[in-house]
Design a protein around this motif. Structure first.
Motif, PDB file in Angstrom:
ATOM      1  N   ASP A 160     -39.996 -65.383  -3.211  1.00  0.00           N
ATOM      2  CA  ASP A 160     -40.632 -64.260  -2.504  1.00  0.00           C
ATOM      3  C   ASP A 160     -42.097 -64.077  -2.919  1.00  0.00           C
ATOM      4  O   ASP A 160     -42.695 -63.031  -2.648  1.00  0.00           O
ATOM      5  N   ARG A 161     -42.663 -65.072  -3.562  1.00  0.00           N
ATOM      6  CA  ARG A 161     -44.041 -64.951  -4.057  1.00  0.00           C
ATOM      7  C   ARG A 161     -45.056 -64.718  -2.943  1.00  0.00           C
ATOM      8  O   ARG A 161     -45.980 -63.901  -3.117  1.00  0.00           O
ATOM      9  N   PRO A 162     -44.964 -65.418  -1.796  1.00  0.00           N
ATOM     10  CA  PRO A 162     -45.979 -65.185  -0.757  1.00  0.00           C
ATOM     11  C   PRO A 162     -46.088 -63.728  -0.319  1.00  0.00           C
ATOM     12  O   PRO A 162     -47.184 -63.244  -0.033  1.00  0.00           O
ATOM     13  N   SER A 163     -44.965 -63.025  -0.275  1.00  0.00           N
ATOM     14  CA  SER A 163     -45.003 -61.615   0.125  1.00  0.00           C
ATOM     15  C   SER A 163     -45.776 -60.766  -0.871  1.00  0.00           C
ATOM     16  O   SER A 163     -46.391 -59.760  -0.495  1.00  0.00           O
ATOM     17  N   MET A 164     -45.725 -61.150  -2.138  1.00  0.00           N
ATOM     18  CA  MET A 164     -46.338 -60.346  -3.204  1.00  0.00           C
ATOM     19  C   MET A 164     -47.820 -60.643  -3.415  1.00  0.00           C
ATOM     20  O   MET A 164     -48.514 -59.834  -4.035  1.00  0.00           O
TER      21      MET A 164
ATOM     22  N   ASP B 158     -40.378 -59.852  -8.087  1.00  0.00           N
ATOM     23  CA  ASP B 158     -40.349 -58.507  -8.659  1.00  0.00           C
ATOM     24  C   ASP B 158     -39.886 -58.532 -10.111  1.00  0.00           C
ATOM     25  O   ASP B 158     -40.283 -57.672 -10.909  1.00  0.00           O
ATOM     26  N   VAL B 159     -39.050 -59.518 -10.481  1.00  0.00           N
ATOM     27  CA  VAL B 159     -38.624 -59.633 -11.876  1.00  0.00           C
ATOM     28  C   VAL B 159     -39.798 -60.073 -12.750  1.00  0.00           C
ATOM     29  O   VAL B 159     -39.937 -59.640 -13.901  1.00  0.00           O
ATOM     30  N   VAL B 160     -40.675 -60.920 -12.201  1.00  0.00           N
ATOM     31  CA  VAL B 160     -41.887 -61.309 -12.937  1.00  0.00           C
ATOM     32  C   VAL B 160     -42.708 -60.067 -13.274  1.00  0.00           C
ATOM     33  O   VAL B 160     -43.169 -59.887 -14.412  1.00  0.00           O
TER      34      VAL B 160
ATOM     35  N   SER C 183     -39.323 -59.403   3.938  1.00  0.00           N
ATOM     36  CA  SER C 183     -39.367 -60.101   2.648  1.00  0.00           C
ATOM     37  C   SER C 183     -38.030 -59.966   1.935  1.00  0.00           C
ATOM     38  O   SER C 183     -37.256 -59.032   2.186  1.00  0.00           O
ATOM     39  N   ASP C 184     -37.752 -60.909   1.056  1.00  0.00           N
ATOM     40  CA  ASP C 184     -36.493 -60.864   0.299  1.00  0.00           C
ATOM     41  C   ASP C 184     -36.375 -59.561  -0.478  1.00  0.00           C
ATOM     42  O   ASP C 184     -35.291 -58.972  -0.584  1.00  0.00           O
ATOM     43  N   PHE C 185     -37.489 -59.121  -1.056  1.00  0.00           N
ATOM     44  CA  PHE C 185     -37.469 -57.913  -1.880  1.00  0.00           C
ATOM     45  C   PHE C 185     -37.056 -56.696  -1.051  1.00  0.00           C
ATOM     46  O   PHE C 185     -36.171 -55.922  -1.451  1.00  0.00           O
ATOM     47  N   ILE C 186     -37.685 -56.515   0.098  1.00  0.00           N
ATOM     48  CA  ILE C 186     -37.349 -55.382   0.958  1.00  0.00           C
ATOM     49  C   ILE C 186     -35.915 -55.504   1.476  1.00  0.00           C
ATOM     50  O   ILE C 186     -35.150 -54.528   1.501  1.00  0.00           O
ATOM     51  N   ALA C 187     -35.527 -56.720   1.848  1.00  0.00           N
ATOM     52  CA  ALA C 187     -34.189 -56.929   2.411  1.00  0.00           C
ATOM     53  C   ALA C 187     -33.082 -56.629   1.413  1.00  0.00           C
ATOM     54  O   ALA C 187     -31.976 -56.241   1.802  1.00  0.00           O
ATOM     55  N   THR C 188     -33.364 -56.799   0.125  1.00  0.00           N
ATOM     56  CA  THR C 188     -32.335 -56.526  -0.885  1.00  0.00           C
ATOM     57  C   THR C 188     -32.439 -55.109  -1.447  1.00  0.00           C
ATOM     58  O   THR C 188     -31.417 -54.424  -1.611  1.00  0.00           O
ATOM     59  N   GLN C 189     -33.643 -54.650  -1.745  1.00  0.00           N
ATOM     60  CA  GLN C 189     -33.798 -53.381  -2.446  1.00  0.00           C
ATOM     61  C   GLN C 189     -33.605 -52.160  -1.556  1.00  0.00           C
ATOM     62  O   GLN C 189     -32.982 -51.177  -1.969  1.00  0.00           O
ATOM     63  N   VAL C 190     -34.155 -52.173  -0.367  1.00  0.00           N
ATOM     64  CA  VAL C 190     -34.091 -50.969   0.469  1.00  0.00           C
ATOM     65  C   VAL C 190     -32.655 -50.601   0.843  1.00  0.00           C
ATOM     66  O   VAL C 190     -32.281 -49.420   0.752  1.00  0.00           O
ATOM     67  N   PRO C 191     -31.794 -51.552   1.233  1.00  0.00           N
ATOM     68  CA  PRO C 191     -30.401 -51.151   1.499  1.00  0.00           C
ATOM     69  C   PRO C 191     -29.696 -50.569   0.276  1.00  0.00           C
ATOM     70  O   PRO C 191     -28.896 -49.627   0.411  1.00  0.00           O
ATOM     71  N   LEU C 192     -29.986 -51.112  -0.911  1.00  0.00           N
ATOM     72  CA  LEU C 192     -29.378 -50.555  -2.122  1.00  0.00           C
ATOM     73  C   LEU C 192     -29.871 -49.134  -2.378  1.00  0.00           C
ATOM     74  O   LEU C 192     -29.090 -48.249  -2.755  1.00  0.00           O
ATOM     75  N   MET C 193     -31.157 -48.906  -2.170  1.00  0.00           N
ATOM     76  CA  MET C 193     -31.698 -47.554  -2.318  1.00  0.00           C
ATOM     77  C   MET C 193     -31.098 -46.615  -1.288  1.00  0.00           C
ATOM     78  O   MET C 193     -30.777 -45.460  -1.596  1.00  0.00           O
ATOM     79  N   ALA C 194     -30.948 -47.112  -0.059  1.00  0.00           N
ATOM     80  CA  ALA C 194     -30.384 -46.276   1.007  1.00  0.00           C
ATOM     81  C   ALA C 194     -28.949 -45.882   0.675  1.00  0.00           C
ATOM     82  O   ALA C 194     -28.546 -44.723   0.886  1.00  0.00           O
ATOM     83  N   GLU C 195     -28.178 -46.822   0.146  1.00  0.00           N
ATOM     84  CA  GLU C 195     -26.796 -46.513  -0.221  1.00  0.00           C
ATOM     85  C   GLU C 195     -26.741 -45.473  -1.330  1.00  0.00           C
ATOM     86  O   GLU C 195     -25.938 -44.532  -1.279  1.00  0.00           O
ATOM     87  N   CYS C 196     -27.606 -45.626  -2.327  1.00  0.00           N
ATOM     88  CA  CYS C 196     -27.649 -44.667  -3.429  1.00  0.00           C
ATOM     89  C   CYS C 196     -28.050 -43.282  -2.920  1.00  0.00           C
ATOM     90  O   CYS C 196     -27.431 -42.270  -3.275  1.00  0.00           O
ATOM     91  N   ALA C 197     -29.086 -43.233  -2.087  1.00  0.00           N
ATOM     92  CA  ALA C 197     -29.546 -41.952  -1.555  1.00  0.00           C
ATOM     93  C   ALA C 197     -28.470 -41.296  -0.697  1.00  0.00           C
ATOM     94  O   ALA C 197     -28.266 -40.079  -0.741  1.00  0.00           O
ATOM     95  N   GLY C 198     -27.756 -42.109   0.083  1.00  0.00           N
ATOM     96  CA  GLY C 198     -26.680 -41.573   0.907  1.00  0.00           C
ATOM     97  C   GLY C 198     -25.564 -40.987   0.065  1.00  0.00           C
ATOM     98  O   GLY C 198     -25.031 -39.910   0.383  1.00  0.00           O
ATOM     99  N   ASP C 199     -25.219 -41.683  -1.010  1.00  0.00           N
ATOM    100  CA  ASP C 199     -24.181 -41.169  -1.907  1.00  0.00           C
ATOM    101  C   ASP C 199     -24.604 -39.845  -2.539  1.00  0.00           C
ATOM    102  O   ASP C 199     -23.760 -39.013  -2.896  1.00  0.00           O
ATOM    103  N   ALA C 200     -25.930 -39.671  -2.715  1.00  0.00           N
ATOM    104  CA  ALA C 200     -26.441 -38.429  -3.301  1.00  0.00           C
ATOM    105  C   ALA C 200     -26.571 -37.310  -2.272  1.00  0.00           C
ATOM    106  O   ALA C 200     -26.997 -36.200  -2.625  1.00  0.00           O
ATOM    107  N   GLY C 201     -26.244 -37.608  -1.014  1.00  0.00           N
ATOM    108  CA  GLY C 201     -26.263 -36.570   0.012  1.00  0.00           C
ATOM    109  C   GLY C 201     -27.479 -36.581   0.915  1.00  0.00           C
ATOM    110  O   GLY C 201     -27.624 -35.705   1.770  1.00  0.00           O
ATOM    111  N   LEU C 202     -28.355 -37.573   0.766  1.00  0.00           N
ATOM    112  CA  LEU C 202     -29.549 -37.653   1.610  1.00  0.00           C
ATOM    113  C   LEU C 202     -29.180 -38.325   2.929  1.00  0.00           C
ATOM    114  O   LEU C 202     -28.578 -39.407   2.934  1.00  0.00           O
ATOM    115  N   SER C 203     -29.532 -37.712   4.033  1.00  0.00           N
ATOM    116  CA  SER C 203     -29.211 -38.277   5.333  1.00  0.00           C
ATOM    117  C   SER C 203     -30.048 -39.522   5.599  1.00  0.00           C
ATOM    118  O   SER C 203     -31.088 -39.745   4.971  1.00  0.00           O
TER     119      SER C 203
END
Length: 271
Positions: free
Chosen positions: A16-20, A79-81, A135-155
């Motif tokens: 995912d280096r080109p995106s960064m 992002d790990v770098v 990008s790979d980063f957005i494709a992996t991180q945003v759904p995980l954040m969305a799931e966490c936020a949803g579990d916390a009650g955020l629409s």
């Protein structure tokens, strides 16, 4: 049984280096990690370990081998770098400011470094989402954040609005989340019961990124600090001072870039 060997960043393929590469501070972090003495652990003889095994080892034995990050193979996400770079910078800066050498970091020092490294992920979301949404980063991180936020009650609508805010002001998002993570970890490590921890979390519920707190594996921060952090009475004055500096800086990420990253790159490689 798979054995591991140390490897430098130059021996790895950065996914995912080109995106960064359009993010200037990422470029400087990557350069810093390349020039540092940091070593990663990769499976020997071209083998692989599963993602869940690598995650387990990294989360459970965080910093146990001189901070070496264990990878599934000879690939590393960009992002790990960046995450590694912030940890290296924080460790070096805190060591330089200490009056006497420390055998182990304090709990606040651990939380301070991890809050910077973790909040930088949200900054990257803000920078990449408008320009590299696939990008790979957005494709992996945003759904995980969305799931966490949803579990916390955020629409879903409220989460999308939060992402739009992050994209409009990623530097502000970085500092808001960094301060929240640092405050949350400091409050939780002092709790000795689930009831006390629930009360501590309740006191943070009005913070902007509170719905994302559990995305950041805070239980590992707390348990690691309790097991390995240096026992120090009261707050860590060095960390407290730096934390206050970042809160008061017009743009805390710029402060870190100018006072940590740029001087580190000006020093001889490995210094």
């Amino acid at each position: 049984m798979t054995q591991f060997r140390p490897a430098t960043l130059d021996e790895l393929t950065i996914d995912d280096r080109p995106s960064m590469m359009g993010v200037a501070i990422y470029q400087r972090l990557e350069t810093f990690v390349r020039r540092s003495a940091h070593r990663f652990l990769i499976p020997s003889e071209g083998r692989q370990v599963s993602w869940d095994r690598a995650l387990f080892l990294n989360l459970t034995y965080w910093n146990a081998e001189a901070g070496a990050d264990l990878l599934c193979d000879d690939h590393i996400p960009a992002d790990v770098v960046a995450h590694v770079g912030w940890h290296e910078l924080a460790s070096g800066e805190l060591a330089r400011r200490a009056a006497v050498p420390r055998t182990a970091p304090s709990a606040p020092a651990l939380f301070f470094a991890e809050s910077i490294a973790s909040a930088f992920d949200l900054y990257l979301v803000g920078r990449l989402l408008p320009h590299f949404p696939d990008s790979d980063f957005i494709a992996t991180q945003v759904p995980l954040m969305a799931e966490c936020a949803g579990d916390a009650g955020l629409s879903e609508t409220a989460f999308q609005a939060l992402l739009e805010e992050v994209a409009r002001a990623p530097e502000r998002a970085f500092e808001d989340l960094r301060a929240l993570l640092f405050d949350a970890a400091g409050a939780l490590v002092a709790c000795h019961t689930a009831t006390a921890a629930q009360a501590a979390l309740g006191g943070l519920c009005d913070r902007r990124f509170a719905p994302l707190l559990h995305h950041y594996q805070l239980s590992n921060w707390i348990l690691y600090a309790r097991a390995y952090a240096a026992r120090t009475p009261g707050p860590d004055p060095i960390v407290s001072g730096l934390d206050q500096t970042l809160r008061e800086a017009p743009v805390s990420l710029d402060w870190l870039d100018q006072h940590w990253l740029e001087p580190a790159l000006a020093r001889p490689a490995g210094g």
